[in-house]
Write a protein that holds these residues in place. Structure first.
Motif, mmCIF file in Angstrom:
data_model
loop_
_atom_site.group_PDB
_atom_site.id
_atom_site.type_symbol
_atom_site.label_atom_id
_atom_site.label_comp_id
_atom_site.label_asym_id
_atom_site.label_seq_id
_atom_site.Cartn_x
_atom_site.Cartn_y
_atom_site.Cartn_z
ATOM 1 N N MET A 1 -11.807 13.899 5.391
ATOM 2 C CA MET A 1 -10.740 12.888 5.310
ATOM 3 C C MET A 1 -11.285 11.553 5.783
ATOM 4 O O MET A 1 -11.947 11.467 6.812
ATOM 5 N N THR A 2 -11.004 10.491 5.047
ATOM 6 C CA THR A 2 -11.449 9.160 5.442
ATOM 7 C C THR A 2 -10.611 8.669 6.619
ATOM 8 O O THR A 2 -9.521 9.156 6.877
ATOM 9 N N THR A 3 -11.154 7.697 7.344
ATOM 10 C CA THR A 3 -10.411 7.148 8.477
ATOM 11 C C THR A 3 -9.322 6.185 8.011
ATOM 12 O O THR A 3 -8.355 5.948 8.723
ATOM 13 N N GLN A 4 -9.451 5.606 6.826
ATOM 14 C CA GLN A 4 -8.468 4.657 6.317
ATOM 15 C C GLN A 4 -7.230 5.394 5.840
ATOM 16 O O GLN A 4 -7.307 6.301 5.024
ATOM 17 N N ASN A 5 -6.076 5.002 6.363
ATOM 18 C CA ASN A 5 -4.830 5.652 5.966
ATOM 19 C C ASN A 5 -4.463 5.200 4.553
ATOM 20 O O ASN A 5 -4.304 4.003 4.307
ATOM 21 N N PRO A 6 -4.302 6.134 3.592
ATOM 22 C CA PRO A 6 -3.992 5.748 2.218
ATOM 23 C C PRO A 6 -2.509 5.478 1.969
ATOM 24 O O PRO A 6 -2.122 5.212 0.828
ATOM 25 N N PHE A 7 -1.700 5.562 3.002
ATOM 26 C CA PHE A 7 -0.269 5.277 2.878
ATOM 27 C C PHE A 7 0.044 3.993 3.644
ATOM 28 O O PHE A 7 -0.508 3.745 4.722
ATOM 29 N N VAL A 8 0.942 3.181 3.088
ATOM 30 C CA VAL A 8 1.168 1.844 3.646
ATOM 31 C C VAL A 8 2.249 1.801 4.706
ATOM 32 O O VAL A 8 2.451 0.763 5.340
ATOM 33 N N GLY A 9 2.966 2.905 4.909
ATOM 34 C CA GLY A 9 4.046 2.879 5.877
ATOM 35 C C GLY A 9 5.232 2.075 5.351
ATOM 36 O O GLY A 9 5.484 2.040 4.149
ATOM 37 N N PRO A 10 5.962 1.386 6.239
ATOM 38 C CA PRO A 10 7.180 0.701 5.799
ATOM 39 C C PRO A 10 6.964 -0.629 5.096
ATOM 40 O O PRO A 10 7.904 -1.199 4.556
ATOM 41 N N ARG A 11 5.735 -1.143 5.093
ATOM 42 C CA ARG A 11 5.522 -2.469 4.502
ATOM 43 C C ARG A 11 5.473 -2.392 2.974
ATOM 44 O O ARG A 11 5.348 -1.318 2.373
ATOM 45 N N ILE A 12 5.549 -3.552 2.340
ATOM 46 C CA ILE A 12 5.476 -3.663 0.884
ATOM 47 C C ILE A 12 4.027 -3.508 0.432
ATOM 48 O O ILE A 12 3.105 -3.965 1.099
ATOM 49 N N PHE A 13 3.821 -2.870 -0.706
ATOM 50 C CA PHE A 13 2.498 -2.812 -1.309
ATOM 51 C C PHE A 13 2.067 -4.219 -1.717
ATOM 52 O O PHE A 13 2.870 -5.024 -2.189
ATOM 53 N N GLU A 14 0.782 -4.504 -1.544
ATOM 54 C CA GLU A 14 0.199 -5.767 -1.987
ATOM 55 C C GLU A 14 -0.796 -5.497 -3.118
ATOM 56 O O GLU A 14 -1.073 -4.341 -3.452
ATOM 57 N N GLU A 15 -1.346 -6.564 -3.678
ATOM 58 C CA GLU A 15 -2.328 -6.394 -4.754
ATOM 59 C C GLU A 15 -3.511 -5.550 -4.302
ATOM 60 O O GLU A 15 -4.044 -4.743 -5.065
ATOM 61 N N SER A 16 -3.911 -5.717 -3.064
ATOM 62 C CA SER A 16 -5.059 -4.959 -2.548
ATOM 63 C C SER A 16 -4.763 -3.470 -2.433
ATOM 64 O O SER A 16 -5.685 -2.667 -2.255
ATOM 65 N N ASP A 17 -3.487 -3.096 -2.532
ATOM 66 C CA ASP A 17 -3.102 -1.687 -2.447
ATOM 67 C C ASP A 17 -2.894 -1.057 -3.823
ATOM 68 O O ASP A 17 -2.416 0.084 -3.913
ATOM 69 N N ALA A 18 -3.250 -1.762 -4.881
ATOM 70 C CA ALA A 18 -2.938 -1.288 -6.231
ATOM 71 C C ALA A 18 -3.507 0.103 -6.501
ATOM 72 O O ALA A 18 -2.886 0.919 -7.190
ATOM 73 N N HIS A 19 -4.679 0.400 -5.938
ATOM 74 C CA HIS A 19 -5.307 1.700 -6.199
ATOM 75 C C HIS A 19 -4.587 2.844 -5.498
ATOM 76 O O HIS A 19 -4.891 4.021 -5.758
ATOM 77 N N LEU A 20 -3.629 2.523 -4.625
ATOM 78 C CA LEU A 20 -2.878 3.539 -3.897
ATOM 79 C C LEU A 20 -1.431 3.641 -4.358
ATOM 80 O O LEU A 20 -0.659 4.429 -3.804
ATOM 81 N N PHE A 21 -1.060 2.862 -5.357
ATOM 82 C CA PHE A 21 0.338 2.794 -5.813
ATOM 83 C C PHE A 21 0.532 3.777 -6.955
ATOM 84 O O PHE A 21 0.002 3.590 -8.049
ATOM 85 N N PHE A 22 1.324 4.824 -6.730
ATOM 86 C CA PHE A 22 1.528 5.877 -7.733
ATOM 87 C C PHE A 22 3.003 6.220 -7.847
ATOM 88 O O PHE A 22 3.810 5.894 -6.989
ATOM 89 N N GLY A 23 3.322 6.877 -8.944
ATOM 90 C CA GLY A 23 4.675 7.362 -9.181
ATOM 91 C C GLY A 23 5.524 6.454 -10.027
ATOM 92 O O GLY A 23 6.638 6.825 -10.415
ATOM 93 N N ARG A 24 5.026 5.269 -10.339
ATOM 94 C CA ARG A 24 5.820 4.288 -11.080
ATOM 95 C C ARG A 24 5.103 3.807 -12.343
ATOM 96 O O ARG A 24 5.377 2.703 -12.825
ATOM 97 N N GLU A 25 4.190 4.625 -12.881
ATOM 98 C CA GLU A 25 3.397 4.187 -14.028
ATOM 99 C C GLU A 25 4.272 3.884 -15.238
ATOM 100 O O GLU A 25 4.066 2.871 -15.931
#
Length: 434
Positions: A1-25
């Motif tokens: 498991m990587t140390t970077q959390n792949p979930f953003v928590g309560p904040r809004i997704f940003e452009e830099s999070d695009a690779h982690l944004f799923f379910g809305r294709e």
């Protein structure tokens, strides 16, 4: 498991999070197709459905790949400021303020003039690039600066004029769906009466499964299929009319992100190639994750507003949770909502713990989801148990309806006050003592 959390928590997704944004294709692809074919689009969805995240993580990157120049996301709400350069229109002034580079001032009088004065990037063959203007939270046109309602029509005129003046201008209006009818008096002003509209529906179970499974896979520790199903079923629990719990149709995106973020944090350093149902049972308890979110939000809101923590916690129990442990609603007044200052309520809304509902000619507030009821009550009981005996007694007196028989007095009250820090005391101590 990587140390970077792949979930953003309560904040809004940003452009830099695009690779982690799923379910809305499907929504993202359909919205992009509509925007490319129509230059003026209204994009709306229920509160908390994830409109802003979809825009930032998918639509804006997709438009950039299509050669668009995307302006900073802007809003029309805000406190009135200098409006002379915006033709005296507060909504245009707020929009231009958001569109300007930091530290500059607009020297134009209308939206058309402002856009015409901007440097226009060119495409690969030297032609001007199309420009995308996003106006987020567009419901602010009818919910803010209510004393300037006469200027709404003028703002829509400016939108129309800017649209007609520039064939390479695309405008995307983004708003909560419960305010869409409020635009009816103004749609005749706009091209094609604002007929190009896209509704984003709430997240269903299938979308939630993808939003959970894919980021975890990218993060290096995937969920087993059984764990995904168990977590989704837990997240979509609702309370029935009979007072029972059962899986509902939808999942709240913020709740999903909060729980998954906390689970990932809890699993850090724990061996294992996959996230299993046993991991969920040991470390991913949904109630615990939501309690932690509630407590972090409470700390942030108290620090920001200076409100008494006891007062805010009690407000949840008195105003938002019924005696039957169902969600209640509370009406927003001019300065207070159910006895809590509107400034505090606005902060709770900003942190996605409560949400506004427009109904019966006013604004009401409710918990973001039924699933928060038990975690909030448990958190409040644990917090109360850590307080001084006087604070505990005061809260018990308040919950019992403030009977005179339970009041402290004389030497008993003096001794209790001497052992209690006033800055941490519950407001009911001051209002009920002596």
């Amino acid at each position: 498991m990587t140390t970077q959390n792949p979930f953003v928590g309560p904040r809004i997704f940003e452009e830099s999070d695009a690779h982690l944004f799923f379910g809305r294709e499907a929504d993202a692809d359909a919205l992009l197709s509509l925007v490319l074919s129509r230059r003026l689009v209204l994009f709306y969805a229920p509160s908390g459905a994830g409109k802003s995240s979809l825009i930032r993580a998918r639509l804006i990157p997709d438009l950039r790949s299509e050669g668009f120049h995307v302006l900073p996301i802007a809003r029309v709400g805000g406190a009135p400021g200098p409006v002379a350069r915006a033709g005296g229109n507060v909504f245009t002034a707020n929009l231009l303020r958001a569109l300007q580079p930091s530290g500059t001032t607009a020297e134009t009088t209308t939206l058309t003039e402002f856009l015409a004065a901007q440097a226009r990037p060119t495409d690969a063959i030297g032609q001007p690039a199309p420009v995308a203007l996003f106006i987020d939270q567009f419901e602010e046109i009818v919910t803010t600066n209510l004393d300037r309602y006469q200027e709404r029509e003028g703002f829509f005129v400016q939108l129309r004029d800017a649209f007609n003046a520039d064939p390479l201008l695309w405008i995307i209006l983004v708003m909560r769906e419960d305010f869409v009818p409020e635009l009816d008096p103004y749609t005749a002003t706009l091209p094609h009466r604002l007929q190009a509209r896209f509704q984003m529906c709430r997240m269903n179970a299938a979308m939630a499964r993808e939003a959970i499974a894919e980021p975890a896979r990218i993060g290096g520790r995937p969920f087993t299929p059984e764990a995904v199903t168990a977590l989704v079923d837990n997240l979509r629990q609702i309370r029935t009319d009979e007072g029972q719990t059962a899986p509902g149709e939808f999942v709240e995106p913020v709740q999903l992100q909060v729980v998954c973020y906390q689970l990932w944090q809890n699993l850090a350093g724990r061996p294992g190639a996959e996230i299993t149902p046993a991991d969920l049972q040991d470390l991913g308890d949904v109630d615990a994750a939501l309690s932690q979110f509630y407590e972090r939000t409470m700390q942030a809101v108290v620090a920001t507003t200076g409100a008494a923590e006891a007062e805010v916690r009690q407000w949840f129990e008195d105003a938002l949770i019924t005696a039957q442990r169902t969600r209640g609603t509370v009406f927003r007044g001019l300065t207070e909502t159910g006895g809590l200052a509107n400034e505090v309520v606005d902060q709770l809304t900003h942190h996605y713990l409560v949400r506004p509902v427009v109904w019966a000619g006013g604004t009401w507030y409710e918990l973001i989801h039924d699933r928060f009821i038990t975690p909030i009550l448990r958190s409040n009981r644990a917090w109360q148990g850590q307080q001084s005996p006087l604070v505990q007694a005061a809260l018990a007196w308040d919950n019992a309806g403030r009977p005179k028989a339970m009041l402290y007095g004389g030497d008993v009250l003096d001794q209790a006050l001497a052992m209690t820090s006033r800055e941490h005391a519950a407001p009911v101590i001051s209002s009920g003592s002596r």
